[in-house]
Design an enzyme around this catalytic site. Structure first.
Site: not given
Ligand code: XIL
Length: 346
Positions: A133, A238
């Protein structure tokens, strides 16, 4: 049949897993992970705040369990993530007096962290989300503390350090909304600049936090075509598809449990997904996977962000306390119609 078997000629299929799942304390999700997936990502267990909470203290207890689980089940194990602005303690950017570090001091700290973590799992974790990110929505670089203190080259430094620690590991740039034309152009520019300097970068991760309306299929298609032109792998890292309305920023912090009208509007399906919405989710998964399959030459992995609807972070993002249905397995780990729909595609 399973997802991993069905798509074995196209791409790996995986899931993010949490600490309980790596410990194998949940029977239903454990069976699903082992039968359905051939790659895993740690939902939180390798983030800086978890493994390196204080300057001289590492805690690998949960990440070791995660890696052990992947090895025991013969999975392609992903590391997530080395350099990110979020879930990274404030001390990382400060000296013992609480002043901001110099560029050299922060680079040294970054190098030490990457070296320690990547070396520990050398040969076991096969692919790393090295930088997560780093881009704004317009494709420019995000003004994170990493960039403020080190400068734009914090990204190439992170890749260089990771490569030195494990020359065989695949190294990825990972971000959300990479289907947006401006943001994907920014990512392509970033990756090209690394390639031009001879910095190893093997793939781009498109997070894939989607909804019933976003992305438009042509945008997703265009982004995957653009990344293919760079000669690197693309991965959906994701994936989840929210069926809920996306709240405006103004109300994202609202406590919807206290407001009936707001609750009805923003949390419309607390007791189960009505058939019409279930059908919409099914159709949506089918069209998204159809686009994935047209890019099977360069798309090497599709990873869901969570195993079943009960443990998905989408129930609490972008606002807390909702009931969402974003995955292929329901709250009891039963197969949803969307699962059957994607399993008809080739
Ligand atoms: C999220 C997790 O799913 C949650 O449990 C945590 O509280 C916050 O992070 N982008 C990413 C992930 O790269 O690491 C994130 O995961 C979601 C957004």
């Amino acid at each position: 049949k399973s997802l991993k078997a069905h798509f074995s000629k196209q791409f790996l299929v995986g899931s993010a897993i949490n600490a309980q799942q790596a410990k194998r304390t949940e029977q239903d999700t454990d069976a699903l992970i082992i039968t359905q997936f051939n790659t895993i990502t740690p939902e939180n267990e390798l983030k800086w705040e978890r493994i390196h909470p204080k300057p001289d203290a590492y805690d690998f207890s949960l990440s070791d369990e995660y890696v052990h689980y992947g090895l025991a089940n013969n999975m392609f194990i992903i590391g997530h993530t080395l350099v990110w602005h979020s879930q990274t303690p404030d001390w990382v950017f400060e000296n013992a007096q609480g002043e901001l570090l110099t560029r050299e001091a922060l680079l040294a700290r970054m190098k030490e962290h990457i070296h320690t973590v990547v070396s520990r799992y050398k040969g076991k974790i096969k692919g790393w989300d090295v930088v997560n990110e780093a881009l704004n929505e317009d494709g420019s670089l995000r003004d994170s503390k990493w960039r403020q203190i080190i400068g734009d080259d914090f990204i190439e430094k992170a890749f260089t350090y990771a490569h030195a620690a494990d020359p065989d590991a695949k190294l990825y740039y990972n971000d959300y909304n990479l289907y947006k034309p401006e943001k994907s152009a920014g990512a392509a520019k970033l990756i090209k600049s690394l390639q031009d300097k001879g910095i190893p970068v093997h793939g781009v991760g498109l997070q894939g936090h989607y909804s019933l309306t976003h992305p438009a299929l042509n945008e997703l298609d265009d982004a995957l075509t653009l990344f293919a032109s760079l000669g690197i792998e693309s991965m959906i890292t994701e994936l989840d598809v929210s069926v809920l309305p996306f709240p405006s920023e103004a109300i994202q912090g609202a406590d919807i449990s206290q407001d009936l009208a707001l609750n009805k509007a923003l949390n419309p399906y607390p007791d189960g997904l009505p058939e019409a919405q279930q059908d919409a989710l099914t159709a949506r998964y089918k069209e998204i996977f159809s686009v994935f399959l047209t890019h099977q030459d360069t798309l090497t992995r599709v990873t869901f962000w969570g195993v079943n609807d009960a443990n998905s972070w989408r129930n609490n993002w972008p606002m807390r306390g909702r009931t969402d249905y974003p995955l292929l397995f329901d709250r009891n780990s039963e197969i949803k119609p969307a699962y059957r729909a994607v399993m008809t595609l080739t």
